[in-house]
Write a protein that holds these residues in place. Structure first.
Motif, PDB file in Angstrom:
ATOM      1  N   MET A   1       0.717  -1.223   0.132  1.00 23.31           N
ATOM      2  CA  MET A   1       0.189  -0.003  -0.018  1.00 23.31           C
ATOM      3  C   MET A   1       0.965   1.187  -0.015  1.00 23.31           C
ATOM      4  SD  MET A   1      -3.370  -0.590   2.468  1.00 23.31           S
ATOM      5  CE  MET A   1      -4.535  -1.982   2.272  1.00 23.31           C
ATOM      6  N   THR A   2       0.414   2.420  -0.609  1.00 22.38           N
ATOM      7  CA  THR A   2       1.126   3.525  -0.760  1.00 22.38           C
ATOM      8  C   THR A   2       0.898   4.330   0.592  1.00 22.38           C
ATOM      9  OG1 THR A   2       0.863   3.526  -3.079  1.00 22.38           O
ATOM     10  CG2 THR A   2       1.283   5.703  -1.976  1.00 22.38           C
ATOM     11  N   VAL A   3       2.083   4.931   1.243  1.00 24.12           N
ATOM     12  CA  VAL A   3       2.095   5.676   2.418  1.00 24.12           C
ATOM     13  C   VAL A   3       2.404   7.070   2.066  1.00 24.12           C
ATOM     14  CG1 VAL A   3       3.025   5.924   4.614  1.00 24.12           C
ATOM     15  CG2 VAL A   3       2.690   3.853   4.018  1.00 24.12           C
ATOM     16  N   SER A   4       1.582   8.035   2.409  1.00 18.75           N
ATOM     17  CA  SER A   4       1.910   9.327   2.204  1.00 18.75           C
ATOM     18  C   SER A   4       1.971  10.255   3.491  1.00 18.75           C
ATOM     19  CB  SER A   4       1.003  10.009   1.076  1.00 18.75           C
ATOM     20  OG  SER A   4       0.996   9.010  -0.225  1.00 18.75           O
ATOM     21  N   LEU A   5       2.891  11.096   3.485  1.00 20.74           N
ATOM     22  CA  LEU A   5       2.804  12.045   4.792  1.00 20.74           C
ATOM     23  C   LEU A   5       2.720  13.373   4.138  1.00 20.74           C
ATOM     24  CD1 LEU A   5       3.367  12.402   7.756  1.00 20.74           C
ATOM     25  CD2 LEU A   5       5.874  12.783   7.223  1.00 20.74           C
ATOM     26  N   TYR A   6       1.808  14.117   4.788  1.00 22.50           N
ATOM     27  CA  TYR A   6       1.505  15.598   4.439  1.00 22.50           C
ATOM     28  C   TYR A   6       2.167  16.394   5.494  1.00 22.50           C
ATOM     29  CZ  TYR A   6      -1.813  14.102   0.829  1.00 22.50           C
ATOM     30  OH  TYR A   6      -2.320  13.796  -0.237  1.00 22.50           O
ATOM     31  N   ALA A   7       3.379  16.991   5.230  1.00 16.90           N
ATOM     32  CA  ALA A   7       4.242  17.572   6.407  1.00 16.90           C
ATOM     33  C   ALA A   7       4.907  18.720   5.678  1.00 16.90           C
ATOM     34  CB  ALA A   7       5.055  16.444   6.875  1.00 16.90           C
ATOM     35  N   HIS A   8       5.800  19.441   6.728  1.00 14.55           N
ATOM     36  CA  HIS A   8       6.669  20.582   6.466  1.00 14.55           C
ATOM     37  C   HIS A   8       7.815  20.059   7.077  1.00 14.55           C
ATOM     38  CE1 HIS A   8       8.977  24.032   6.109  1.00 14.55           C
ATOM     39  NE2 HIS A   8       8.177  24.445   4.882  1.00 14.55           N
ATOM     40  N   PRO A   9       9.007  20.057   6.644  1.00 14.39           N
ATOM     41  CA  PRO A   9      10.210  19.785   7.284  1.00 14.39           C
ATOM     42  C   PRO A   9      10.755  20.533   8.563  1.00 14.39           C
ATOM     43  CG  PRO A   9      10.895  20.572   5.322  1.00 14.39           C
ATOM     44  CD  PRO A   9       9.459  20.404   5.341  1.00 14.39           C
ATOM     45  N   PHE A  10      10.256  21.771   8.690  1.00 11.54           N
ATOM     46  CA  PHE A  10      10.653  22.679   9.733  1.00 11.54           C
ATOM     47  C   PHE A  10       9.666  22.560  11.068  1.00 11.54           C
ATOM     48  CE2 PHE A  10      11.548  26.940  11.532  1.00 11.54           C
ATOM     49  CZ  PHE A  10      12.776  26.593  11.802  1.00 11.54           C
ATOM     50  N   SER A  11       8.533  21.967  10.913  1.00  8.89           N
ATOM     51  CA  SER A  11       7.258  21.804  11.733  1.00  8.89           C
ATOM     52  C   SER A  11       7.896  20.591  12.876  1.00  8.89           C
ATOM     53  CB  SER A  11       6.229  21.259  11.184  1.00  8.89           C
ATOM     54  OG  SER A  11       5.337  20.481  12.126  1.00  8.89           O
ATOM     55  N   LEU A  12       7.734  20.832  14.047  1.00  7.42           N
ATOM     56  CA  LEU A  12       8.210  20.191  15.196  1.00  7.42           C
ATOM     57  C   LEU A  12       7.469  18.880  14.969  1.00  7.42           C
ATOM     58  CD1 LEU A  12       7.993  21.614  18.664  1.00  7.42           C
ATOM     59  CD2 LEU A  12       7.207  19.522  18.152  1.00  7.42           C
ATOM     60  N   TYR A  13       5.966  18.717  15.075  1.00  8.25           N
ATOM     61  CA  TYR A  13       5.334  17.505  15.051  1.00  8.25           C
ATOM     62  C   TYR A  13       5.692  16.874  14.037  1.00  8.25           C
ATOM     63  CZ  TYR A  13       3.274  19.180  19.429  1.00  8.25           C
ATOM     64  OH  TYR A  13       3.003  19.713  20.734  1.00  8.25           O
ATOM     65  N   CYS A  14       5.773  17.433  12.659  1.00  7.77           N
ATOM     66  CA  CYS A  14       6.050  16.725  11.681  1.00  7.77           C
ATOM     67  C   CYS A  14       7.529  16.076  11.643  1.00  7.77           C
ATOM     68  CB  CYS A  14       6.160  17.448  10.440  1.00  7.77           C
ATOM     69  SG  CYS A  14       4.791  18.239   9.779  1.00  7.77           S
ATOM     70  N   GLN A  15       8.526  16.643  12.323  1.00  8.86           N
ATOM     71  CA  GLN A  15       9.785  16.028  12.693  1.00  8.86           C
ATOM     72  C   GLN A  15       9.655  14.742  13.329  1.00  8.86           C
ATOM     73  OE1 GLN A  15      12.752  18.843  13.927  1.00  8.86           O
ATOM     74  NE2 GLN A  15      12.593  20.049  12.244  1.00  8.86           N
ATOM     75  N   LYS A  16       8.738  14.920  14.330  1.00 12.40           N
ATOM     76  CA  LYS A  16       8.516  13.702  15.403  1.00 12.40           C
ATOM     77  C   LYS A  16       8.051  12.536  14.570  1.00 12.40           C
ATOM     78  CE  LYS A  16       5.008  12.587  19.015  1.00 12.40           C
ATOM     79  NZ  LYS A  16       4.023  12.924  19.756  1.00 12.40           N
ATOM     80  N   VAL A  17       7.186  12.784  13.645  1.00 13.48           N
ATOM     81  CA  VAL A  17       6.709  11.500  12.868  1.00 13.48           C
ATOM     82  C   VAL A  17       7.795  11.177  11.687  1.00 13.48           C
ATOM     83  CG1 VAL A  17       5.101  10.819  11.083  1.00 13.48           C
ATOM     84  CG2 VAL A  17       4.257  12.025  13.127  1.00 13.48           C
ATOM     85  N   LEU A  18       8.567  12.293  11.089  1.00 14.37           N
ATOM     86  CA  LEU A  18       9.622  11.790  10.414  1.00 14.37           C
ATOM     87  C   LEU A  18      10.637  10.806  11.075  1.00 14.37           C
ATOM     88  CD1 LEU A  18      10.119  15.032   8.719  1.00 14.37           C
ATOM     89  CD2 LEU A  18       9.383  12.928   7.407  1.00 14.37           C
ATOM     90  N   ILE A  19      10.929  11.076  12.353  1.00 12.47           N
ATOM     91  CA  ILE A  19      11.965  10.127  13.133  1.00 12.47           C
ATOM     92  C   ILE A  19      11.355   8.972  13.094  1.00 12.47           C
ATOM     93  CG2 ILE A  19      12.676  10.068  15.490  1.00 12.47           C
ATOM     94  CD1 ILE A  19      12.699  12.845  15.976  1.00 12.47           C
ATOM     95  N   ALA A  20      10.202   8.743  13.552  1.00 16.63           N
ATOM     96  CA  ALA A  20       9.601   7.166  13.436  1.00 16.63           C
ATOM     97  C   ALA A  20       9.619   6.623  12.136  1.00 16.63           C
ATOM     98  CB  ALA A  20       8.137   7.539  13.858  1.00 16.63           C
ATOM     99  N   LEU A  21       9.285   7.441  10.817  1.00 16.48           N
ATOM    100  CA  LEU A  21       9.311   6.864   9.775  1.00 16.48           C
ATOM    101  C   LEU A  21      10.829   6.420   9.267  1.00 16.48           C
ATOM    102  CD1 LEU A  21       6.922   9.315   7.849  1.00 16.48           C
ATOM    103  CD2 LEU A  21       6.520   6.892   8.181  1.00 16.48           C
ATOM    104  N   TYR A  22      11.743   7.160   9.705  1.00 19.56           N
ATOM    105  CA  TYR A  22      13.109   6.808   9.484  1.00 19.56           C
ATOM    106  C   TYR A  22      13.668   5.832  10.253  1.00 19.56           C
ATOM    107  CZ  TYR A  22      13.050  11.265   6.901  1.00 19.56           C
ATOM    108  OH  TYR A  22      13.007  12.341   5.935  1.00 19.56           O
ATOM    109  N   GLU A  23      13.155   5.731  11.494  1.00 16.49           N
ATOM    110  CA  GLU A  23      13.710   4.478  12.371  1.00 16.49           C
ATOM    111  C   GLU A  23      13.159   3.329  11.924  1.00 16.49           C
ATOM    112  OE1 GLU A  23      15.297   4.161  15.467  1.00 16.49           O
ATOM    113  OE2 GLU A  23      15.917   6.339  15.577  1.00 16.49           O
ATOM    114  N   THR A  24      11.978   3.075  11.535  1.00 16.67           N
ATOM    115  CA  THR A  24      11.401   2.148  11.053  1.00 16.67           C
ATOM    116  C   THR A  24      11.688   1.731   9.397  1.00 16.67           C
ATOM    117  OG1 THR A  24       9.488   3.099  10.464  1.00 16.67           O
ATOM    118  CG2 THR A  24       9.472   2.019  12.660  1.00 16.67           C
ATOM    119  N   GLY A  25      12.379   2.429   8.579  1.00 18.65           N
ATOM    120  CA  GLY A  25      12.560   2.305   7.453  1.00 18.65           C
ATOM    121  C   GLY A  25      11.334   2.068   6.605  1.00 18.65           C
TER     122      GLY A  25
END
Length: 219
Positions: A1-25
């Motif tokens: 399935m396709t996973v899409s994230l709507y986010a901005h890289p400077f946003s605190l809460y977006c970074q929080k989710v990005l960390i999880a995505l990067y940690e899990t690959g």
């Protein structure tokens, strides 16, 4: 399935989710919210009329709120080292610390930042003082907690640390973490050295000029 994230890289809460995505690959499509991709903002409004982000779309499911997004990613895309422990008691600790970082670090940081962009005659000095006092109290509690541990909860990197990284990163810009909090300062340094968070920080560097209080020349 396709996973899409709507986010901005400077946003605190977006970074929080990005960390999880990067940690899990987890592989995902980055729907960048900004002038470079105006269609992403229109799609976000359709998905979530309140237009707060991040928002994750996984197949037919739309998931809101950073903590819930991380739990979803952990359940659906996580590897053997889970971000939320399988043990219920350890999971409660992780969720508790996640809420501490969101409510008592990230929230006062945002209150101070948002106040700084209001018109001069609409600012709230009393509210800003309260937010700074709350940060100092949180720093003291967290410093004592981190004195004998590497990561925030359950003995390993997880949900709470995903929240802690951007929370403490921006908090130290707004209300510097004083030398009297050595354990908390050391924890912030460990978070910055974590590859997943370091990647999120690097991706946000081009947008530091947007920080209304002036981004410090460090980190």
């Amino acid at each position: 399935m396709t996973v899409s994230l709507y986010a901005h890289p400077f946003s605190l809460y977006c970074q929080k989710v990005l960390i999880a995505l990067y940690e899990t690959g987890t592989e995902f499509t980055y729907r960048f919210l900004g002038d470079a991709d105006p269609t992403a903002s229109a799609e976000l409004a359709e998905l979530w009329p309140i237009r707060r982000f991040p928002v994750l779309v996984d197949g037919e499911r739309t998931i809101l709120e950073s903590s819930v997004i991380i739990e979803h990613v952990d359940l659906r895309h996580g590897g053997p080292k889970r971000l939320v422990p399988a043990d219920p008691e350890a999971a409660l600790e992780a969720r508790m610390l996640d809420r501490v970082f969101d409510n008592y670090v990230s929230s006062p940081v945002q209150a101070i930042v948002f106040d700084s962009i209001r018109p001069e005659d609409s600012r709230d000095p009393y509210g800003v003082r309260q937010a700074r006092d709350l940060l100092e109290t949180a720093y003291g509690w967290l410093d004592a907690r981190m004195a004998d541990r590497e990561w925030a909860a359950a003995g390993r990197f997880g949900l709470a640390d995903c929240a802690a990284g951007p929370a403490l990163f921006y908090a130290d810009w707004v209300q510097p973490i004083a030398d009297r909090f050595p354990a908390l300062r050391a924890y912030r340094s460990r978070l910055l050295a974590r590859p997943s968070f370091a990647r999120a920080v690097d991706e946000a560097r081009p947008y530091r000029h947007l920080f209304p209080l002036g981004a410090p020349d460090r980190d």
